[in-house]
Design a protein around this motif. Structure first.
Motif, PDB file in Angstrom:
ATOM      1  N   ALA A 203       7.329  -0.064  10.067  1.00  0.00           N
ATOM      2  CA  ALA A 203       8.516   1.091   9.427  1.00  0.00           C
ATOM      3  C   ALA A 203       9.284   0.666   8.213  1.00  0.00           C
ATOM      4  N   TYR A 204       8.823  -0.511   7.818  1.00  0.00           N
ATOM      5  CA  TYR A 204      10.029  -1.150   6.720  1.00  0.00           C
ATOM      6  C   TYR A 204       9.110  -1.041   5.116  1.00  0.00           C
ATOM      7  N   ARG A 205      10.021  -0.856   4.549  1.00  0.00           N
ATOM      8  CA  ARG A 205       9.404  -0.762   2.891  1.00  0.00           C
ATOM      9  C   ARG A 205       9.198  -1.820   2.456  1.00  0.00           C
ATOM     10  N   ALA A 206       9.614  -3.291   2.967  1.00  0.00           N
ATOM     11  CA  ALA A 206       9.112  -4.588   2.601  1.00  0.00           C
ATOM     12  C   ALA A 206       7.634  -4.868   2.790  1.00  0.00           C
ATOM     13  N   ASP A 207       7.471  -4.336   4.121  1.00  0.00           N
ATOM     14  CA  ASP A 207       6.126  -4.628   4.444  1.00  0.00           C
ATOM     15  C   ASP A 207       5.159  -3.744   4.029  1.00  0.00           C
ATOM     16  N   PHE A 240       8.695   8.491   9.070  1.00  0.00           N
ATOM     17  CA  PHE A 240       9.668   8.230   8.007  1.00  0.00           C
ATOM     18  C   PHE A 240       9.726   6.728   7.710  1.00  0.00           C
ATOM     19  N   LEU A 241       9.955   6.178   6.518  1.00  0.00           N
ATOM     20  CA  LEU A 241      10.062   5.020   6.064  1.00  0.00           C
ATOM     21  C   LEU A 241      11.532   4.533   6.255  1.00  0.00           C
ATOM     22  N   LEU A 242      11.708   3.509   6.815  1.00  0.00           N
ATOM     23  CA  LEU A 242      13.226   2.795   6.995  1.00  0.00           C
ATOM     24  C   LEU A 242      13.289   1.887   5.735  1.00  0.00           C
ATOM     25  N   ASP A 243      14.097   2.635   4.974  1.00  0.00           N
ATOM     26  CA  ASP A 243      14.624   1.989   3.582  1.00  0.00           C
ATOM     27  C   ASP A 243      15.869   1.755   3.035  1.00  0.00           C
ATOM     28  N   GLY A 244      16.953   2.074   3.958  1.00  0.00           N
ATOM     29  CA  GLY A 244      18.180   1.926   3.619  1.00  0.00           C
ATOM     30  C   GLY A 244      19.119   2.061   4.910  1.00  0.00           C
ATOM     31  N   GLY A 245      20.391   2.272   4.513  1.00  0.00           N
ATOM     32  CA  GLY A 245      21.494   2.117   5.477  1.00  0.00           C
ATOM     33  C   GLY A 245      21.953   0.760   5.876  1.00  0.00           C
ATOM     34  N   GLN A 250      18.699  -8.454  12.450  1.00  0.00           N
ATOM     35  CA  GLN A 250      17.549  -9.085  11.808  1.00  0.00           C
ATOM     36  C   GLN A 250      17.485  -8.941  10.333  1.00  0.00           C
ATOM     37  N   GLY A 251      18.455  -8.104   9.886  1.00  0.00           N
ATOM     38  CA  GLY A 251      18.560  -7.766   8.291  1.00  0.00           C
ATOM     39  C   GLY A 251      17.570  -6.622   7.622  1.00  0.00           C
ATOM     40  N   ARG A 252      17.057  -6.012   8.729  1.00  0.00           N
ATOM     41  CA  ARG A 252      16.167  -4.633   8.372  1.00  0.00           C
ATOM     42  C   ARG A 252      17.061  -3.451   8.197  1.00  0.00           C
ATOM     43  N   PRO A 253      16.481  -2.615   7.477  1.00  0.00           N
ATOM     44  CA  PRO A 253      17.217  -1.206   7.306  1.00  0.00           C
ATOM     45  C   PRO A 253      17.108  -0.328   8.566  1.00  0.00           C
ATOM     46  N   THR A 254      17.939   0.552   8.742  1.00  0.00           N
ATOM     47  CA  THR A 254      17.985   1.382   9.897  1.00  0.00           C
ATOM     48  C   THR A 254      17.767   2.758   9.763  1.00  0.00           C
ATOM     49  N   ARG A 255      18.015   3.304   8.700  1.00  0.00           N
ATOM     50  CA  ARG A 255      17.973   4.585   8.041  1.00  0.00           C
ATOM     51  C   ARG A 255      16.763   4.626   6.970  1.00  0.00           C
ATOM     52  N   SER A 256      16.601   6.334   6.696  1.00  0.00           N
ATOM     53  CA  SER A 256      15.715   6.608   5.618  1.00  0.00           C
ATOM     54  C   SER A 256      15.894   7.342   4.656  1.00  0.00           C
TER      55      SER A 256
END
Length: 395
Positions: A203-207, A240-245, A250-256
């Protein structure tokens, strides 16, 4: 570089008959929006809930040239009516010594051509060991044999759900295997080669950025061999992409930001080298499942997915579809159950009318649930029903 057109006309036909790629061919020659299509589960007009057999008119026949008898023009031209062989995987995998039913690739090609199909998409090259050619046709010689049978029955291979390396950066072994699959694709005369899986399950933009790097690199290699590389989607890729918030532990975004994963992938991949195959059924499942998201400010927002609008926005990025139908079942978790094409509620008449480009798109009938352990002829019977449903779609 410019985008490849469909191989058509004299050059395309000659190249396909020779089983060679465009680069090799050229080197040896001297001179190639309407109303939103919301699914019934979101309160769409009851007209959208009619079976496709009631939305269109007429039945498909092998002599159909794209026009009905006073019923309008075919939405899917006869030459573009295809099927992915995964739908009839029990038949290609069946022991011909144990049954009189069509078994193995050659017999199945003959049967599908009899129904009227003109295109097939492979889901691998394996069949029963007792079928002509043996169990493994994932070789140059196997591809030549498959090509001869396709030609015998007037079929065109249009893609394969095959090998896409999982690792990145690429190992030499993965690169060699990928290039061998491109060689097989060219022998079979395909314009497209792809996979049945999403670019990443994350779900994460980096991936998705990593996935885009890999697909851009593979797409360039395929492009040099005259092949359009494509990725096939399921419902999760249109979440939806998780890319902010705020970040999690683990340092990963939780909102879109509200962008969907696959739409982000379309933005960060090269339109000249990376294409997509929309599974229209799973896109409607995504419409059912992923219609709200938590925005960057913490508010919950609604955004109902419109599959046809995405295709129109990224027009030529979608040369292939899986044409899969469903009936409503809100207890299933997906909102639908699969049924033969033309017998469900997904409004393909509106969908195909909205996306246009009928001579560019390649819709492949797919029904994951067609094989049956109790009715061994079921998958082929339902493939025939699905052909008739596709041929019945009229403007």
């Amino acid at each position: 570089m410019t985008e490849f057109n469909d191989a058509s006309g004299t050059d395309g036909a000659l190249r396909r008959s020779l089983g060679i790629n465009r680069r090799r061919f050229l080197s040896t020659c001297t001179a190639a929006t309407g109303a939103a299509i919301a699914a019934p589960v979101f309160g769409a007009s009851p007209a959208f809930a009619q079976p496709a057999s009631q939305q269109g008119h007429g039945h498909g026949h092998e002599h159909d040239h794209g026009h009905g008898h006073g019923h309008g023009q075919a939405l899917v031209p006869p030459s573009k009516r295809g099927i992915i062989l995964y739908t009839v995987r029990d038949a290609t995998g069946r022991d011909p010594l144990s049954t009189t039913l069509p078994s193995g690739f050659r017999d199945v090609f003959k049967e599908l051509a009899r129904y009227g199909y003109k295109q097939v998409e492979f889901a691998g090259y394996g069949q029963h060991a007792n079928a002509p050619g043996g169990s493994n046709l994932e070789t140059v010689e196997g591809a030549k044999l498959l090509r001869s049978w396709l030609d015998d029955y007037g079929l065109r291979a249009q893609g394969n759900h095959g090998f896409i390396p999982g690792s990145w950066p690429l190992s030499q072994s993965d690169l060699d295997t990928f290039k061998r699959h491109l060689e097989i694709a060219n022998i079979l005369g395909m314009d497209h080669m792809g996979t049945g899986g999403d670019p990443t399950g994350s779900a994460y933009r980096a991936d998705w950025d990593v996935a885009a790097d890999k697909w851009n690199a593979l797409g360039k290699i395929a492009h040099r061999e005259g092949i359009k590389l494509y990725t096939h989607n399921h419902d999760a890729a249109y979440g939806f992409l998780l890319d902010g918030g705020p970040l999690d532990d683990q340092g990963r975004p939780t909102r879109s930001s509200g962008i969907r994963k696959l739409e982000y992938f379309l933005k960060v991949t090269d339109p000249k080298t990376v294409w997509l195959e929309m599974d229209v059924y799973w896109a409607h499942v995504a419409q059912y499942k992923f219609h709200t998201y938590t925005a960057l400010d913490g508010s919950v927002r609604e955004n109902v997915f419109d599959p046809a609008a995405v295709v129109r926005r990224y027009n030529k990025r979608y040369p292939l579809f899986h044409a899969k139908d469903g009936i409503i079942n809100t207890a299933s978790g997906d909102g639908y159950d699969m049924v033969p094409f033309g017998t469900g509620v997904i409004d393909y008449r509106t969908f195909f009318s909205r996306v246009g480009e009928t001579n560019y798109r390649n819709p492949m009938v797919e029904q994951d649930t067609a094989p049956s352990s109790t009715d061994l002829a079921q998958s082929l019977k339902q493939a025939k029903i699905s052909y008739q449903g596709m041929a019945a779609l009229r403007k």
